[in-house]
Design a protein around this motif. Structure first.
Motif, PDB file in Angstrom:
ATOM      1  N   SER A 157      22.967  46.274  24.125  1.00  0.00           N
ATOM      2  CA  SER A 157      24.392  46.199  24.462  1.00  0.00           C
ATOM      3  C   SER A 157      25.197  45.496  23.374  1.00  0.00           C
ATOM      4  O   SER A 157      26.332  45.885  23.072  1.00  0.00           O
ATOM      5  N   LEU A 158      24.618  44.470  22.760  1.00  0.00           N
ATOM      6  CA  LEU A 158      25.312  43.764  21.677  1.00  0.00           C
ATOM      7  C   LEU A 158      25.435  44.654  20.443  1.00  0.00           C
ATOM      8  O   LEU A 158      26.497  44.705  19.811  1.00  0.00           O
ATOM      9  N   LEU A 159      24.367  45.354  20.107  1.00  0.00           N
ATOM     10  CA  LEU A 159      24.388  46.214  18.922  1.00  0.00           C
ATOM     11  C   LEU A 159      25.349  47.380  19.098  1.00  0.00           C
ATOM     12  O   LEU A 159      25.903  47.893  18.122  1.00  0.00           O
ATOM     13  N   ALA A 160      25.551  47.801  20.358  1.00  0.00           N
ATOM     14  CA  ALA A 160      26.437  48.938  20.633  1.00  0.00           C
ATOM     15  C   ALA A 160      27.886  48.523  20.850  1.00  0.00           C
ATOM     16  O   ALA A 160      28.755  49.382  21.022  1.00  0.00           O
ATOM     17  N   GLY A 161      28.154  47.228  20.863  1.00  0.00           N
ATOM     18  CA  GLY A 161      29.517  46.775  21.101  1.00  0.00           C
ATOM     19  C   GLY A 161      29.941  46.825  22.549  1.00  0.00           C
ATOM     20  O   GLY A 161      31.129  46.724  22.863  1.00  0.00           O
ATOM     21  N   LEU A 162      28.972  46.959  23.464  1.00  0.00           N
ATOM     22  CA  LEU A 162      29.285  46.937  24.888  1.00  0.00           C
ATOM     23  C   LEU A 162      29.390  45.515  25.406  1.00  0.00           C
ATOM     24  O   LEU A 162      29.964  45.265  26.475  1.00  0.00           O
ATOM     25  N   ASP A 163      28.816  44.570  24.677  1.00  0.00           N
ATOM     26  CA  ASP A 163      28.847  43.154  25.024  1.00  0.00           C
ATOM     27  C   ASP A 163      29.076  42.396  23.726  1.00  0.00           C
ATOM     28  O   ASP A 163      28.898  42.952  22.626  1.00  0.00           O
ATOM     29  N   THR A 164      29.477  41.163  23.831  1.00  0.00           N
ATOM     30  CA  THR A 164      29.737  40.366  22.633  1.00  0.00           C
ATOM     31  C   THR A 164      28.720  39.232  22.541  1.00  0.00           C
ATOM     32  O   THR A 164      28.367  38.617  23.552  1.00  0.00           O
ATOM     33  N   PRO A 165      28.235  38.946  21.342  1.00  0.00           N
ATOM     34  CA  PRO A 165      27.278  37.845  21.195  1.00  0.00           C
ATOM     35  C   PRO A 165      27.960  36.499  21.402  1.00  0.00           C
ATOM     36  O   PRO A 165      29.173  36.358  21.222  1.00  0.00           O
ATOM     37  N   SER A 166      27.166  35.516  21.785  1.00  0.00           N
ATOM     38  CA  SER A 166      27.696  34.155  21.910  1.00  0.00           C
ATOM     39  C   SER A 166      28.079  33.611  20.547  1.00  0.00           C
ATOM     40  O   SER A 166      29.008  32.800  20.430  1.00  0.00           O
ATOM     41  N   SER A 167      27.364  34.061  19.525  1.00  0.00           N
ATOM     42  CA  SER A 167      27.713  33.736  18.137  1.00  0.00           C
ATOM     43  C   SER A 167      27.108  34.803  17.240  1.00  0.00           C
ATOM     44  O   SER A 167      26.230  35.556  17.648  1.00  0.00           O
ATOM     45  N   GLY A 168      27.602  34.874  16.023  1.00  0.00           N
ATOM     46  CA  GLY A 168      27.124  35.884  15.090  1.00  0.00           C
ATOM     47  C   GLY A 168      28.033  37.100  15.048  1.00  0.00           C
ATOM     48  O   GLY A 168      29.072  37.152  15.720  1.00  0.00           O
ATOM     49  N   SER A 169      27.648  38.086  14.246  1.00  0.00           N
ATOM     50  CA  SER A 169      28.493  39.261  14.060  1.00  0.00           C
ATOM     51  C   SER A 169      27.655  40.530  14.031  1.00  0.00           C
ATOM     52  O   SER A 169      26.486  40.522  13.636  1.00  0.00           O
ATOM     53  N   VAL A 170      28.286  41.630  14.479  1.00  0.00           N
ATOM     54  CA  VAL A 170      27.663  42.950  14.468  1.00  0.00           C
ATOM     55  C   VAL A 170      28.652  43.929  13.843  1.00  0.00           C
ATOM     56  O   VAL A 170      29.826  43.961  14.221  1.00  0.00           O
ATOM     57  N   SER A 171      28.160  44.727  12.889  1.00  0.00           N
ATOM     58  CA  SER A 171      28.972  45.775  12.280  1.00  0.00           C
ATOM     59  C   SER A 171      28.328  47.127  12.543  1.00  0.00           C
ATOM     60  O   SER A 171      27.097  47.256  12.468  1.00  0.00           O
ATOM     61  N   ILE A 172      29.146  48.129  12.878  1.00  0.00           N
ATOM     62  CA  ILE A 172      28.694  49.502  13.059  1.00  0.00           C
ATOM     63  C   ILE A 172      29.420  50.367  12.039  1.00  0.00           C
ATOM     64  O   ILE A 172      30.650  50.388  12.001  1.00  0.00           O
ATOM     65  N   ALA A 173      28.659  51.048  11.206  1.00  0.00           N
ATOM     66  CA  ALA A 173      29.227  51.908  10.159  1.00  0.00           C
ATOM     67  C   ALA A 173      30.276  51.161   9.346  1.00  0.00           C
ATOM     68  O   ALA A 173      31.334  51.703   9.014  1.00  0.00           O
ATOM     69  N   GLY A 174      29.973  49.907   9.058  1.00  0.00           N
ATOM     70  CA  GLY A 174      30.840  49.114   8.212  1.00  0.00           C
ATOM     71  C   GLY A 174      31.995  48.435   8.906  1.00  0.00           C
ATOM     72  O   GLY A 174      32.761  47.705   8.270  1.00  0.00           O
ATOM     73  N   GLN A 175      32.153  48.635  10.218  1.00  0.00           N
ATOM     74  CA  GLN A 175      33.246  48.021  10.962  1.00  0.00           C
ATOM     75  C   GLN A 175      32.717  46.846  11.769  1.00  0.00           C
ATOM     76  O   GLN A 175      31.827  47.011  12.616  1.00  0.00           O
ATOM     77  N   ALA A 176      33.248  45.661  11.521  1.00  0.00           N
ATOM     78  CA  ALA A 176      32.849  44.471  12.260  1.00  0.00           C
ATOM     79  C   ALA A 176      33.428  44.551  13.674  1.00  0.00           C
ATOM     80  O   ALA A 176      34.653  44.592  13.853  1.00  0.00           O
ATOM     81  N   ILE A 177      32.558  44.576  14.663  1.00  0.00           N
ATOM     82  CA  ILE A 177      32.995  44.791  16.040  1.00  0.00           C
ATOM     83  C   ILE A 177      33.934  43.692  16.506  1.00  0.00           C
ATOM     84  O   ILE A 177      34.902  43.948  17.234  1.00  0.00           O
ATOM     85  N   GLU A 178      33.682  42.445  16.064  1.00  0.00           N
ATOM     86  CA  GLU A 178      34.496  41.335  16.563  1.00  0.00           C
ATOM     87  C   GLU A 178      35.943  41.409  16.078  1.00  0.00           C
ATOM     88  O   GLU A 178      36.823  40.741  16.632  1.00  0.00           O
ATOM     89  N   THR A 179      36.213  42.238  15.061  1.00  0.00           N
ATOM     90  CA  THR A 179      37.583  42.378  14.575  1.00  0.00           C
ATOM     91  C   THR A 179      38.354  43.469  15.305  1.00  0.00           C
ATOM     92  O   THR A 179      39.548  43.636  15.070  1.00  0.00           O
ATOM     93  N   LEU A 180      37.681  44.221  16.195  1.00  0.00           N
ATOM     94  CA  LEU A 180      38.308  45.334  16.886  1.00  0.00           C
ATOM     95  C   LEU A 180      38.753  44.925  18.285  1.00  0.00           C
ATOM     96  O   LEU A 180      38.067  44.153  18.957  1.00  0.00           O
TER      97      LEU A 180
END
Length: 229
Positions: free
Chosen positions: A58-81
Motif C-alpha cells: 500500500s505504501l509503494l502504491a501510494g494508497l497509504d503514506t509512510p510514517s517517515s521516508g519517501s516513495v517515488s513512482i516513475a520519478g514522481q515523489a508521492i508525498e508532493t502530490l
C-alpha cells in the motif's frame, strides 16, 4: 559501480517507516526500508502473515503514506502530490489485484472491467473488456454481478480488470489465492506474459513458492527488514 546502463526505476523507496500508536504504546511495523524496483522487473515479496507485506504494498502504491521516508513512482515523489494527483497517477499507470477483489457490486463483470478502460479513454473498452474476461475463462459470465459469482470467479474478474489497462505497474496481493490449480497456472502465465510483452513492472505478494520463483527477484520481509532471497 557503473550505473550508465542501469534501468530506470519504476519505484524508489527511501528510508520508509510505518508505525501505529496503540494504547500500549507505539508499534513499529518496519523502519528505514530502502527499495528500488527497475522498470520491467518482476519482484516477489514473501514473509509470514502479519509481517507487513500488504502494508508495504500500500505504501509503494501510494494508497497509504509512510510514517517517515519517501516513495517515488516513475520519478514522481508521492508525498508532493495531492489526493487528486495521486489518483491520476494510479489511474494512468497502476493496476491492482487485491485479495478482497474490490469489485463494484452494482456493475456486471463486463462493466467492472470496462470502467477503468473508459476512464483511461480506451478506443474499444467493451471489446477489450470482453477479451480479457475470455482470457480468464469468464467469457460466458460477462453479464453476471459479483453476488452471482463465486470467490474464484470474482478474483478472475479483478485479474481481468487489472490486465485490461495494460498498466506500467501492477501490484498483486496473493493473485492466485482463491483459484484452482489449472486456473491459477493460466493466470500466472498471463502475469508473466504481461511483464515480458508489455514491459509491465510486477510487484507480487505471495505465499506460493512456485510463483515467487518465477520472479526475477525475491525479497523477504521479516522482523521489519527486507532481505534478498
Amino acid at each position: 559501480m557503473d550505473q550508465s546502463n542501469a534501468s530506470p526505476s519504476m519505484i524508489e523507496a527511501r528510508a520508509i517507516s510505518k508505525h501505529f500508536d496503540t494504547e500500549a504504546g507505539r508499534v513499529a511495523l518496519f523502519s528505514d526500508l530502502d527499495l528500488s524496483v527497475p522498470v520491467g522487473e518482476s519482484l516477489a515479496v514473501v514473509g509470514r502473515s502479519g509481517a507487513g507485506k500488504s502494508t508495504l504494498l500500500s505504501l509503494l502504491a501510494g494508497l497509504d503514506t509512510p510514517s517517515s521516508g519517501s516513495v517515488s513512482i516513475a520519478g514522481q515523489a508521492i508525498e508532493t502530490l495531492d489526493d487528486r494527483q495521486r489518483a491520476e497517477l494510479r489511474a494512468s499507470k497502476i493496476s491492482f489485484i487485491f485479495q478482497s477483489f474490490h469489485l463494484l457490486p452494482e456493475l456486471t463483470a463486463l462493466d467492472n472491467v470496462r470502467l477503468p478502460l473508459e476512464i483511461r479513454g480506451a478506443a474499444n473498452p467493451e471489446q477489450d473488456a470482453r477479451h480479457w474476461l475470455t482470457e480468464v475463462g469468464l467469457g460466458e459470465r460477462t453479464d453476471h454481478y459479483p453476488s452471482q459469482l463465486s470467490g474464484g470467479e470474482q478474483q478472475r474478474v479483478a485479474i481481468a480488470r487489472a490486465f485490461a489497462t495494460r498498466p506500467a505497474l501492477l501490484f498483486a496481493d496473493e493473485p492466485t489465492g482463491n483459484l484452482d490449480e489449472d486456473t491459477g497456472s493460466h493466470i500466472i502465465e498471463q502475469l508473466f506474459s504481461l511483464n515480458q510483452q508489455e514491459g509491465t513492472t510486477l510487484i507480487l505478494i505471495t505465499h506460493d513458492p512456485e510463483l515467487a520463483a518465477r520472479c526475477q527477484r525475491r525479497l523477504r520481509l521479516h522482523n521489519g527488514q527486507l532481505t534478498e532471497e
